[in-house]
Design a protein around this motif. Structure first.
Motif, short mmCIF file in Angstrom:
data_model
loop_
_atom_site.label_atom_id
_atom_site.label_comp_id
_atom_site.label_asym_id
_atom_site.label_seq_id
_atom_site.Cartn_x
_atom_site.Cartn_y
_atom_site.Cartn_z
N ASP A 1 7.74 -42.35 82.54
CA ASP A 1 7.79 -41.88 83.92
C ASP A 1 7.42 -40.41 84.07
N ASN A 2 7.79 -39.58 83.11
CA ASN A 2 7.54 -38.14 83.21
C ASN A 2 6.30 -37.70 82.45
N THR A 3 5.49 -38.64 82.02
CA THR A 3 4.27 -38.32 81.28
C THR A 3 3.18 -37.88 82.25
N GLU A 4 2.45 -36.85 81.86
CA GLU A 4 1.38 -36.32 82.71
C GLU A 4 0.34 -37.39 83.00
N ASN B 1 11.88 -40.60 73.56
CA ASN B 1 11.92 -39.20 73.95
C ASN B 1 10.49 -38.71 73.85
N SER B 2 10.24 -37.46 74.06
CA SER B 2 8.84 -37.03 74.08
C SER B 2 8.17 -37.09 72.72
#
Length: 89
Positions: free
Chosen positions: A13-16, A50-51
């Protein structure tokens, strides 16, 4: 997020957006390779925990293949996980 009904991306969801384009292409190519090599599969799930950590599950009717990899570079982690799954073919 689902791609084509049998490819699921979780935790992205928070990936560019620029990275998501590449990730979707890699996921689609991998799913096609699985289909061409192993035949019918139920689902391919890519999970970004996680990232740095990514896991892949490929579900078939009679078995499940899994791989997990961690790297500071998301694309290296994804590529290495795919290689682990392919080694299980």
């Amino acid at each position: 997020m689902e791609l084509g009904g049998n490819i699921v991306l979780e935790g992205f969801d928070n990936t560019e957006p620029e990275r998501m384009i590449v990730i979707k292409k890699i996921a689609g190519s991998f799913a096609k390779k699985v289909s061409d090599t192993k035949g019918e599969y139920e689902k391919v799930i890519l999970n970004l925990e996680n990232s740095y950590k990514i896991s892949i599950q490929v579900k078939f009717k009679d078995k499940e293949l899994t791989a997990e990899n961690e790297d500071k570079n998301l694309f290296f982690a994804l590529t290495n996980s795919i290689k682990e799954i392919e080694a299980q073919f």
